[in-house]
Design a protein around this motif. Structure first.
Motif, mmCIF file in Angstrom:
data_model
loop_
_atom_site.group_PDB
_atom_site.id
_atom_site.type_symbol
_atom_site.label_atom_id
_atom_site.label_comp_id
_atom_site.label_asym_id
_atom_site.label_seq_id
_atom_site.Cartn_x
_atom_site.Cartn_y
_atom_site.Cartn_z
ATOM 1 N N VAL A 1 -12.328 76.831 38.353
ATOM 2 C CA VAL A 1 -11.158 76.190 37.748
ATOM 3 C C VAL A 1 -9.973 76.349 38.686
ATOM 4 O O VAL A 1 -9.651 77.453 39.118
ATOM 5 C CB VAL A 1 -10.808 76.828 36.382
ATOM 6 C CG1 VAL A 1 -9.638 76.083 35.741
ATOM 7 C CG2 VAL A 1 -12.013 76.812 35.454
ATOM 8 N N SER A 2 -9.360 75.230 38.993
ATOM 9 C CA SER A 2 -8.158 75.254 39.820
ATOM 10 C C SER A 2 -7.358 73.994 39.532
ATOM 11 O O SER A 2 -7.920 72.913 39.419
ATOM 12 C CB SER A 2 -8.523 75.316 41.307
ATOM 13 O OG SER A 2 -7.356 75.343 42.087
ATOM 14 N N SER B 1 -8.399 71.521 36.873
ATOM 15 C CA SER B 1 -9.694 70.860 37.000
ATOM 16 C C SER B 1 -10.794 71.903 37.110
ATOM 17 O O SER B 1 -10.578 72.996 37.636
ATOM 18 C CB SER B 1 -9.735 69.961 38.236
ATOM 19 O OG SER B 1 -8.815 68.908 38.107
ATOM 20 N N VAL B 2 -11.960 71.553 36.615
ATOM 21 C CA VAL B 2 -13.084 72.474 36.705
ATOM 22 C C VAL B 2 -14.265 71.747 37.348
ATOM 23 O O VAL B 2 -14.515 70.568 37.073
ATOM 24 C CB VAL B 2 -13.465 73.034 35.311
ATOM 25 C CG1 VAL B 2 -13.825 71.932 34.337
ATOM 26 C CG2 VAL B 2 -14.612 74.036 35.416
ATOM 27 N N THR B 3 -14.943 72.424 38.243
ATOM 28 C CA THR B 3 -16.178 71.890 38.809
ATOM 29 C C THR B 3 -17.317 72.828 38.411
ATOM 30 O O THR B 3 -17.140 74.044 38.363
ATOM 31 C CB THR B 3 -16.126 71.783 40.347
ATOM 32 O OG1 THR B 3 -15.844 73.062 40.879
ATOM 33 C CG2 THR B 3 -15.067 70.803 40.797
ATOM 34 N N THR B 4 -18.449 72.246 38.109
ATOM 35 C CA THR B 4 -19.585 73.030 37.625
ATOM 36 C C THR B 4 -20.759 72.903 38.582
ATOM 37 O O THR B 4 -21.087 71.805 39.027
ATOM 38 C CB THR B 4 -20.002 72.543 36.226
ATOM 39 O OG1 THR B 4 -18.854 72.536 35.374
ATOM 40 C CG2 THR B 4 -21.066 73.457 35.629
ATOM 41 N N THR B 5 -21.336 74.014 38.895
ATOM 42 C CA THR B 5 -22.510 74.051 39.767
ATOM 43 C C THR B 5 -23.664 74.725 39.025
ATOM 44 O O THR B 5 -23.472 75.780 38.423
ATOM 45 C CB THR B 5 -22.209 74.863 41.048
ATOM 46 O OG1 THR B 5 -21.069 74.328 41.683
ATOM 47 C CG2 THR B 5 -23.392 74.821 42.003
ATOM 48 N N HIS B 6 -24.813 74.090 39.046
ATOM 49 C CA HIS B 6 -26.009 74.711 38.478
ATOM 50 C C HIS B 6 -26.999 74.956 39.610
ATOM 51 O O HIS B 6 -27.196 74.088 40.458
ATOM 52 C CB HIS B 6 -26.655 73.801 37.434
ATOM 53 C CG HIS B 6 -25.814 73.610 36.212
ATOM 54 N ND1 HIS B 6 -25.704 74.559 35.229
ATOM 55 C CD2 HIS B 6 -25.025 72.581 35.823
ATOM 56 C CE1 HIS B 6 -24.896 74.129 34.290
ATOM 57 N NE2 HIS B 6 -24.459 72.924 34.618
ATOM 58 N N LYS C 1 -18.631 77.906 37.267
ATOM 59 C CA LYS C 1 -17.506 77.018 36.964
ATOM 60 C C LYS C 1 -16.299 77.488 37.748
ATOM 61 O O LYS C 1 -15.932 78.666 37.686
ATOM 62 C CB LYS C 1 -17.195 77.026 35.465
ATOM 63 C CG LYS C 1 -18.139 76.146 34.624
ATOM 64 C CD LYS C 1 -17.675 76.032 33.194
ATOM 65 C CE LYS C 1 -18.610 75.135 32.369
ATOM 66 N NZ LYS C 1 -18.460 73.714 32.702
ATOM 67 N N ARG D 1 -15.985 81.417 37.221
ATOM 68 C CA ARG D 1 -16.798 82.073 36.194
ATOM 69 C C ARG D 1 -18.273 81.820 36.494
ATOM 70 O O ARG D 1 -18.693 80.670 36.618
ATOM 71 C CB ARG D 1 -16.452 81.519 34.810
ATOM 72 C CG ARG D 1 -17.141 82.255 33.672
ATOM 73 C CD ARG D 1 -17.045 81.506 32.355
ATOM 74 N NE ARG D 1 -17.961 80.373 32.330
ATOM 75 C CZ ARG D 1 -18.100 79.546 31.282
ATOM 76 N NH1 ARG D 1 -17.354 79.706 30.222
ATOM 77 N NH2 ARG D 1 -18.957 78.537 31.326
ATOM 78 N N PHE E 1 -30.468 73.883 44.568
ATOM 79 C CA PHE E 1 -29.458 73.055 43.917
ATOM 80 C C PHE E 1 -30.104 71.716 43.561
ATOM 81 O O PHE E 1 -31.109 71.324 44.142
ATOM 82 C CB PHE E 1 -28.272 72.821 44.854
ATOM 83 C CG PHE E 1 -27.534 74.075 45.244
ATOM 84 C CD1 PHE E 1 -28.051 74.939 46.200
ATOM 85 C CD2 PHE E 1 -26.312 74.389 44.677
ATOM 86 C CE1 PHE E 1 -27.378 76.089 46.568
ATOM 87 C CE2 PHE E 1 -25.623 75.534 45.046
ATOM 88 C CZ PHE E 1 -26.161 76.382 45.994
ATOM 89 N N VAL F 1 -10.044 80.367 39.637
ATOM 90 C CA VAL F 1 -10.865 81.181 38.743
ATOM 91 C C VAL F 1 -12.316 80.721 38.847
ATOM 92 O O VAL F 1 -12.591 79.526 38.741
ATOM 93 C CB VAL F 1 -10.383 81.079 37.283
ATOM 94 C CG1 VAL F 1 -11.305 81.868 36.358
ATOM 95 C CG2 VAL F 1 -8.959 81.583 37.156
ATOM 96 N N ASN G 1 -27.941 68.718 42.786
ATOM 97 C CA ASN G 1 -27.072 67.597 43.099
ATOM 98 C C ASN G 1 -26.263 67.930 44.344
ATOM 99 O O ASN G 1 -25.926 69.093 44.533
ATOM 100 C CB ASN G 1 -26.103 67.323 41.940
ATOM 101 C CG ASN G 1 -26.810 66.687 40.774
ATOM 102 O OD1 ASN G 1 -27.517 67.361 40.067
ATOM 103 N ND2 ASN G 1 -26.642 65.399 40.612
ATOM 104 N N PRO G 2 -25.918 66.956 45.130
ATOM 105 C CA PRO G 2 -26.067 65.502 45.012
ATOM 106 C C PRO G 2 -27.518 65.052 45.129
ATOM 107 O O PRO G 2 -27.903 64.028 44.606
ATOM 108 C CB PRO G 2 -25.235 64.959 46.167
ATOM 109 C CG PRO G 2 -25.214 66.070 47.158
ATOM 110 C CD PRO G 2 -25.233 67.327 46.372
#
Lengths: 131, 238
Positions: free
Chosen positions: B34-35, B38-43, B32, B204, B58, B202, B60-61
């Protein structure tokens, strides 16, 4: 205006003060920060709508290259741009200290989600492609 | 008779050693970032070999893979279009990846020696924290000139990147260590990267389902030999 807000939000975003003398992070505070932040429609997140929005293989490649190699402007060359663009990104410390690739990435996602696609940026020779 | 026993013993020892050598580390990873509120999540799924071959999957997309090596070569493969991008700029490298560092027992310097840093100082405080200071022999824009690594009970818990004027550029906290056979691995990493005097990014990272030497198809992943290279020609649209 939308892009201006994105830029402002990115550049003047949140700030966390951490005490260097304390070598442990407050995990609960970080979790709260993540929970409180608005989930951006990331192409790398697992939500289906964004995946559906990215239907073109070239658009997927742009996002992937931006994500991994954005600070060298490789995504710009993939979309087509001026020959000097890699140097502009590289010699401004990764596109203005790394901020420009992040904003590029957010703008690309927002445009894809809004269905505009990335065609506006193909062949763009401006340093900041979305202005 | 005794000779046979010795041979058996040696063979058993060799076999035991090879069986217990930890060759791969795999995990599901959530990142995750954060800036700006806004937060973007990557799995992703990640598998790292002891030799530094790092394979990430990965979703996505579209489904895609990245393969990185510690010497600075990387590949991005998009299965849907059977395209592959090759990068040899050094940007894609597994040398500073946590999974590789821990699997290769590189925690004593966090892989910094291989990246051109030398140990220039160390100290221990009253709480038992050991701080090592590493300085780059070849400063460049991609590397902080000074890196502090702080250990507690021989495990790295904190890294601090500073510029030549001692200004903090970024911090990384490692926590929630899990014992995995002969190694321990932090299931949580929190990075703070200062983008300006007042603002930061940030990141995480949470590792779950961490396995050592698990039968993982990702470990054996290879880019098909007929994959089409993605060409990037300056000044021309693909």
């Amino acid at each position: 205006m939308r892009k201006f807000i994105i830029l402002i939000a990115t550049v003047f975003g949140m700030s966390i003060a951490a005490n260097a003398a304390n070598y442990a992070m407050d995990d609960a505070a970080i979790d709260a920060l993540c929970d409180a932040a608005v989930e951006a429609p990331s192409a790398f997140a697992s939500q289906a709508p964004v995946s559906a929005a990215v239907s073109n293989k070239s658009e997927a490649a742009v996002l992937i290259l931006n994500f991994f190699l954005g600070e060298f402007g490789i995504h710009r060359h993939y979309m087509g741009t001026a020959k000097w663009m890699w140097a502009a990104y590289t010699f401004t410390f990764g596109g203005i200290f790394g901020v420009l690739p992040i904003v590029d990435f957010i703008v690309e996602i927002v445009d894809l989600v809004e269905g505009k696609g990335l065609s506006n940026y193909y062949g763009c020779t401006k340093f900041i492609m979305w202005i | 008779m005794h000779k046979i026993h010795y041979v058996d013993l040696i063979l058993a020892l060799l076999l035991s050693t090879s069986l217990h050598a930890q060759r791969t580390l795999s995990a599901d990873v959530e990142v995750k970032s954060v800036s700006g509120g806004s937060v973007t999540t990557t799995h992703k799924q990640v598998c790292c070999h002891a030799d530094g071959r790092l394979v990430s999957r990965f979703f996505n997309p579209s489904e895609y893979y990245s393969i990185e090596y510690p010497y600075g070569e990387g590949f991005i493969y998009i299965p849907s279009s059977n395209e592959v991008y090759t990068d040899r700029s050094g940007e894609m490298s597994s040398a500073d990846n946590l999974m590789y560092i821990f699997l290769s027992r590189g925690t004593s310097d966090m892989g910094l020696a291989k990246m051109g840093y030398v140990l220039t100082g160390s100290s221990t405080d009253s709480e038992g924290y050991l701080k090592k200071t590493f300085t780059s022999r070849n400063p460049s824009k991609n590397k902080a000139p000074i890196v502090d690594v702080v250990y507690k009970n021989y495990l790295p818990v904190y890294l601090e990147h500073r510029n030549a004027k001692n200004k903090v550029l970024g911090k990384q906290y490692l926590s929630k260590y899990q014992p995995l056979g002969k190694i321990s691995f932090p299931a949580r990493s929190t990075e703070i990267i200062y983008t300006s005097d007042r603002d930061s990014l940030v990141i995480r990272t949470i590792y779950s389902n961490i396995k050592v030497d698990a039968a993982d198809r990702l470990a054996e992943f290879e880019i098909p030999s007929n994959a089409k290279p993605i060409s990037i020609t300056p000044g021309k649209r693909k």
